[in-house]
Design a protein around this motif. Structure first.
Motif, PDB file in Angstrom:
ATOM      1  N   GLU A 123       0.836  -1.207   0.000  1.00  0.00           N
ATOM      2  CA  GLU A 123       0.000   0.000   0.000  1.00  0.00           C
ATOM      3  C   GLU A 123       0.873   1.261   0.000  1.00  0.00           C
ATOM      4  N   GLY A 124       1.982   1.237   0.735  1.00  0.00           N
ATOM      5  CA  GLY A 124       2.900   2.376   0.734  1.00  0.00           C
ATOM      6  C   GLY A 124       3.513   2.615  -0.634  1.00  0.00           C
ATOM      7  N   ILE A 125       3.838   1.530  -1.333  1.00  0.00           N
ATOM      8  CA  ILE A 125       4.386   1.640  -2.693  1.00  0.00           C
ATOM      9  C   ILE A 125       3.340   2.246  -3.625  1.00  0.00           C
ATOM     10  N   ARG A 126       2.106   1.791  -3.502  1.00  0.00           N
ATOM     11  CA  ARG A 126       1.040   2.328  -4.358  1.00  0.00           C
ATOM     12  C   ARG A 126       0.777   3.797  -4.059  1.00  0.00           C
ATOM     13  N   ARG A 127       0.902   4.190  -2.807  1.00  0.00           N
ATOM     14  CA  ARG A 127       0.701   5.604  -2.463  1.00  0.00           C
ATOM     15  C   ARG A 127       1.765   6.491  -3.084  1.00  0.00           C
ATOM     16  N   MET A 128       3.015   6.038  -3.046  1.00  0.00           N
ATOM     17  CA  MET A 128       4.079   6.809  -3.700  1.00  0.00           C
ATOM     18  C   MET A 128       3.779   6.945  -5.185  1.00  0.00           C
ATOM     19  N   ARG A 129       3.337   5.878  -5.782  1.00  0.00           N
ATOM     20  CA  ARG A 129       3.026   5.867  -7.219  1.00  0.00           C
ATOM     21  C   ARG A 129       1.909   6.857  -7.550  1.00  0.00           C
ATOM     22  N   ARG A 130       0.853   6.870  -6.709  1.00  0.00           N
ATOM     23  CA  ARG A 130      -0.274   7.779  -6.952  1.00  0.00           C
ATOM     24  C   ARG A 130       0.103   9.230  -6.668  1.00  0.00           C
ATOM     25  N   ASN A 131       0.957   9.446  -5.677  1.00  0.00           N
ATOM     26  CA  ASN A 131       1.348  10.809  -5.307  1.00  0.00           C
ATOM     27  C   ASN A 131       2.219  11.484  -6.356  1.00  0.00           C
ATOM     28  N   ALA A 132       2.901  10.692  -7.182  1.00  0.00           N
ATOM     29  CA  ALA A 132       3.884  11.257  -8.117  1.00  0.00           C
ATOM     30  C   ALA A 132       3.276  12.333  -9.006  1.00  0.00           C
ATOM     31  N   ARG A 133       2.116  12.072  -9.597  1.00  0.00           N
ATOM     32  CA  ARG A 133       1.533  13.065 -10.501  1.00  0.00           C
ATOM     33  C   ARG A 133       1.012  14.288  -9.754  1.00  0.00           C
ATOM     34  N   ILE A 134       0.616  14.101  -8.484  1.00  0.00           N
ATOM     35  CA  ILE A 134       0.183  15.251  -7.674  1.00  0.00           C
ATOM     36  C   ILE A 134       1.382  16.155  -7.383  1.00  0.00           C
ATOM     37  N   LEU A 135       2.522  15.546  -7.083  1.00  0.00           N
ATOM     38  CA  LEU A 135       3.731  16.324  -6.812  1.00  0.00           C
ATOM     39  C   LEU A 135       4.137  17.149  -8.034  1.00  0.00           C
ATOM     40  N   ILE A 136       4.015  16.548  -9.225  1.00  0.00           N
ATOM     41  CA  ILE A 136       4.340  17.283 -10.456  1.00  0.00           C
ATOM     42  C   ILE A 136       3.358  18.433 -10.656  1.00  0.00           C
ATOM     43  N   ALA A 137       2.082  18.194 -10.371  1.00  0.00           N
ATOM     44  CA  ALA A 137       1.079  19.258 -10.498  1.00  0.00           C
ATOM     45  C   ALA A 137       1.365  20.392  -9.524  1.00  0.00           C
ATOM     46  N   LEU A 138       1.856  20.078  -8.328  1.00  0.00           N
ATOM     47  CA  LEU A 138       2.216  21.116  -7.359  1.00  0.00           C
ATOM     48  C   LEU A 138       3.409  21.934  -7.846  1.00  0.00           C
ATOM     49  N   ALA A 139       4.348  21.277  -8.526  1.00  0.00           N
ATOM     50  CA  ALA A 139       5.470  22.018  -9.122  1.00  0.00           C
ATOM     51  C   ALA A 139       4.967  22.923 -10.243  1.00  0.00           C
ATOM     52  N   ALA A 140       4.014  22.439 -11.034  1.00  0.00           N
ATOM     53  CA  ALA A 140       3.441  23.250 -12.111  1.00  0.00           C
ATOM     54  C   ALA A 140       2.687  24.448 -11.535  1.00  0.00           C
ATOM     55  N   TYR A 141       2.045  24.265 -10.399  1.00  0.00           N
ATOM     56  CA  TYR A 141       1.306  25.353  -9.751  1.00  0.00           C
ATOM     57  C   TYR A 141       2.238  26.514  -9.402  1.00  0.00           C
ATOM     58  N   ALA A 142       3.489  26.180  -9.063  1.00  0.00           N
ATOM     59  CA  ALA A 142       4.461  27.212  -8.682  1.00  0.00           C
ATOM     60  C   ALA A 142       4.844  28.113  -9.844  1.00  0.00           C
ATOM     61  N   GLN A 143       4.464  27.775 -11.064  1.00  0.00           N
ATOM     62  CA  GLN A 143       4.751  28.623 -12.218  1.00  0.00           C
ATOM     63  C   GLN A 143       4.067  29.983 -12.093  1.00  0.00           C
ATOM     64  N   ARG A 144       3.043  30.066 -11.270  1.00  0.00           N
ATOM     65  CA  ARG A 144       2.316  31.325 -11.110  1.00  0.00           C
ATOM     66  C   ARG A 144       3.184  32.422 -10.520  1.00  0.00           C
ATOM     67  N   TRP A 145       4.164  32.059  -9.697  1.00  0.00           N
ATOM     68  CA  TRP A 145       5.007  33.078  -9.085  1.00  0.00           C
ATOM     69  C   TRP A 145       6.506  32.871  -9.347  1.00  0.00           C
ATOM     70  N   ASN A 146       6.890  31.711  -9.860  1.00  0.00           N
ATOM     71  CA  ASN A 146       8.305  31.456 -10.139  1.00  0.00           C
ATOM     72  C   ASN A 146       8.394  30.575 -11.389  1.00  0.00           C
TER      73      ASN A 146
END
Length: 198
Positions: free
Chosen positions: A81-104
């Motif tokens: 389950e921990g492995i699957r959570r890391m796998r699912r979180n990966a695209r959310i982490l990328i989206a959070l990096a994309a969100y930062a484009q608004r100010w940086n």
């Protein structure tokens, strides 16, 4: 046959029939349009103590590189389950990096692209761990047999690198959002406490 097609906002893997398997364009676009709090709310908890300890050891090798036992790594991550959570979180982490484009914009584009590369590595490694665990012949506490242990290390190393990149991006570019992000990625524990425990 499987190949990877690149797109400015997503990574899509196709099989021979060209049907999207990993992430559809619509789902990725909707994810990128979400509010910051929605994205944070979608992250699933992964033990920061385990990821930090294993990831640091993986990315910064020291003499006598035996490291922790595979069973201990497996249990500290929460098993499959921990492995699957890391796998699912990966695209959310990328989206959070994309969100930062608004100010940086410049730095976040670079960080997002590096995180995409980390995510490809993570997806491949976690897929191997999942397959080797599901179809394992041994019953050693669910630990993937054979080379699966190396894929386990690869997956944690890639996930740890993604979280480090994202946290550094937010620390240097948005001090207001950084504490909340650090708390969520830190499994509900402030990072300084997690570092002291690991």
């Amino acid at each position: 046959m499987m190949y990877v097609a690149r797109h400015p906002h997503l990574l899509v893997c196709y099989r021979g029939s060209r049907q999207p398997v990993f992430l559809s364009h619509l789902a990725a676009w909707q994810l990128y349009r979400r509010d910051w709090n929605d994205l944070i709310g979608k992250l699933q908890r992964v033990s920061v103590v385990a990821v930090t300890a294993i990831g640091d050891e993986y990315l910064n090798p020291k003499p006598h590189q035996l490291g922790p036992e595979p069973v201990d790594i497996w249990r500290s991550l929460g098993g499959l389950e921990g492995i699957r959570r890391m796998r699912r979180n990966a695209r959310i982490l990328i989206a959070l990096a994309a969100y930062a484009q608004r100010w940086n914009f410049t730095e976040s584009v670079i960080v997002k692209e590096r995180m995409r590369q980390d995510a490809v590595h993570l997806q491949r490694a976690t897929l191997q761990v999942i397959l080797r665990t599901v179809f394992r012949t041994s019953r050693d506490a669910g630990v993937p047999p054979g080379r699966g242990v190396f894929y386990l290390h690869d997956s944690v190393g890639a996930y740890h690198l993604m979280t480090k990149r994202l946290l550094l991006l937010y620390r240097t570019s948005h001090a207001g959002l950084y504490p909340r992000l650090a708390e969520v990625l830190g499994d509900g524990i402030p990072l300084r406490v997690a570092k002291a425990r690991s």
